[in-house]
Scaffold this active site. Structure first.
Site, PDB file in Angstrom:
ATOM      1  N   ASP A 114       0.823  -1.208   0.000  1.00 24.47           N
ATOM      2  CA  ASP A 114       0.000   0.000   0.000  1.00 24.47           C
ATOM      3  C   ASP A 114       0.858   1.260   0.000  1.00 24.47           C
ATOM      4  O   ASP A 114       0.451   2.290   0.510  1.00 24.47           O
ATOM      5  CB  ASP A 114      -0.955   0.009   1.204  1.00 24.47           C
ATOM      6  CG  ASP A 114      -0.226  -0.172   2.533  1.00 24.47           C
ATOM      7  OD1 ASP A 114       1.019  -0.320   2.521  1.00 24.47           O
ATOM      8  OD2 ASP A 114      -0.899  -0.162   3.571  1.00 24.47           O
ATOM      9  N   LYS A 165       5.775   4.929  18.126  1.00 26.98           N
ATOM     10  CA  LYS A 165       5.210   6.287  18.044  1.00 26.98           C
ATOM     11  C   LYS A 165       5.419   7.046  19.347  1.00 26.98           C
ATOM     12  O   LYS A 165       5.231   6.470  20.421  1.00 26.98           O
ATOM     13  CB  LYS A 165       3.697   6.153  17.877  1.00 26.98           C
ATOM     14  CG  LYS A 165       3.175   6.522  16.551  1.00 26.98           C
ATOM     15  CD  LYS A 165       1.669   6.547  16.610  1.00 26.98           C
ATOM     16  CE  LYS A 165       1.104   5.463  15.724  1.00 26.98           C
ATOM     17  NZ  LYS A 165      -0.337   5.447  15.695  1.00 26.98           N
ATOM     18  N   ASP A 223       1.875   6.626   1.845  1.00 27.44           N
ATOM     19  CA  ASP A 223       1.187   5.428   2.345  1.00 27.44           C
ATOM     20  C   ASP A 223      -0.297   5.663   2.084  1.00 27.44           C
ATOM     21  O   ASP A 223      -0.887   6.581   2.651  1.00 27.44           O
ATOM     22  CB  ASP A 223       1.474   5.317   3.847  1.00 27.44           C
ATOM     23  CG  ASP A 223       0.662   4.239   4.533  1.00 27.44           C
ATOM     24  OD1 ASP A 223      -0.294   3.729   3.933  1.00 27.44           O
ATOM     25  OD2 ASP A 223       0.983   3.902   5.684  1.00 27.44           O
TER      26      ASP A 223
END
Ligand code: GTP
Length: 360
Positions: A114, A165, A223
């Site tokens: 993707d 993250k 993305d």
């Protein structure tokens, strides 16, 4: 660069963030700039010397073979390996490796299914080989890395950590979803288990002293996991911001597929694709959008940064902005759908009784 590079393509995800588009079609097969999304990736991989690709499939697996067969249309050899239950990114790579033919020391390219990327895959493979790496990650720079895990490297390109993250990332370099593995490193991933390369394989390899390099560049990268990014990717391909050998026509403001009917009084711009047999009526304004096959955009409709599904109908006076309209949905006149609105396939939205005129 090996003469016949092998690759694994990860295409088994459910694409939940792209629902309802992915309810019937897996994300990598969504029509993007006129062809299935993967066609762009396959054409680019082929241009960089990949000859054989193993598709790691799970969600709607059979649709991939229906779309790409043995790969000969792309001058590629394509194999399909299907997980009965999804094994995660690492488990899928390990599972697909049984269809590889290369020896343990050979480089294997692994691609997320993707990602649109303009990076030089050949240069990434060369860095991997000359650096004698176990793994070489493509890294891209984003403005706000707090939405991603980040990947610091030293001045020699060695990856120092693979970080989760965080609100205060130490670098704006992030994992770009294209890896070169030494094949023997794939063979060490536990077999038949759910494994995440991002959460398990990469951090463990780095912590145990494995030689992991970063191929960092700033070429085009996207993305396409969300509706907004999917629409942007399609438009960028149509506009030529990322050149794709699979684009079915010259780059430009719009791409009209066969038998699309666009009124001369309509304005279709910003990299919009108008699907086969789709109709765009007079006075309609369609900017930066994906209009799927057989959709109807009535006269006077405004569509901006949106997706209109197959056989969907948008009636006059309606405004779509950052919206996703599922296949066969019917949006009655004078509605306004904005800011990420999603209409499920087959839904009918009646005419709005209130017509906004702009009066106070
Ligand atoms: P979301 O559900 O919207 O997060 O999308 P996704 O399912 O595609 O997940 P994500 O974007 O994290 O996946 C990255 C890539 O890995 C995509 O190309 C997926 O198709 C693929 N992928 C994710 N999980 C699996 C899996 O369990 N098996 C296989 N074969 N591929 C996977």
């Amino acid at each position: 660069m090996p003469a016949a590079l092998e690759a694994i393509l990860l295409v088994g995800g459910q694409g939940t963030r792209l629902r309802p588009l992915t309810l019937f079609t897996p994300k990598p097969l969504l029509p993007t700039a006129g062809v299935p999304f993967l066609a762009h990736q396959l054409a680019r991989a082929r241009a960089f010397g990949v000859r054989r690709i193993v598709f790691a499939t799970s969600y709607k697996a059979a649709m991939f073979a229906d779309a790409f067969g043995d790969g000969s249309a792309f001058d590629l050899e394509i194999e399909y390996v299907t997980e009965d239950t999804p094994l995660g990114t690492g488990g899928a790579i390990r599972n697909a490796a049984r269809a590889l033919t290369c020896p343990p020391d050979a480089p294997v390219l692994v691609l997320n299914g993707d990602i649109l990327s303009g990076h030089d895959i050949g240069a990434q493979v060369r860095q991997h080989l000359s650096g004698d790496a176990a793994l070489t990650l493509h890294l891209t720079e984003v403005e706000d890395a707090s939405r991603f895990g980040c990947v610091p490297i030293d001045e020699d390109g060695r990856v120092l950590a693979f970080l989760e993250k965080t609100p205060n990332p130490v670098t704006n370099r992030i994992n770009a979803g294209c890896y070169v593995f030494r094949r023997s490193v794939i063979d060490q991933i536990p077999d038949g288990q759910v494994v995440s390369v991002e959460r398990e394989t990469f951090p463990t390899l780095i912590e145990s002293g494995g030689r992991v390099l970063g191929y960092a560049d700033s070429s085009y990268w996207l993305d396409v996991g969300t509706p907004a990014a999917f629409v942007q990717g399609s438009c960028d391909l149509v506009l030529g911001a990322l050149q794709s050998p699979a684009l079915p026509g010259p780059p430009g403001e719009s791409l009209l597929l066969p038998d699309a009917v666009v009124s001369p009084e309509a304005k279709v711009t910003g990299g919009t694709v108008v699907g086969a047999r789709a109709i765009v009526g007079s006075g309609a304004l369609v900017r930066g959008s994906v209009i799927a096959d057989d959709a109807t955009i009535a006269p006077g409709v405004t569509v901006v940064n949106s997706v209109v599904g197959r056989h969907a109908t948008i009636a006059g006076g309606t405004i779509l902005r950052d919206a996703v309209i599922g296949d066969t949905a019917v949006i009655g006149p004078n509605n306004e759908l904005t800011s990420g609105a999603r209409i499920w396939p087959g839904v009918t939205l009646p005419e709005s009784a209130i017509r906004f005129t702009g009066d106070a």
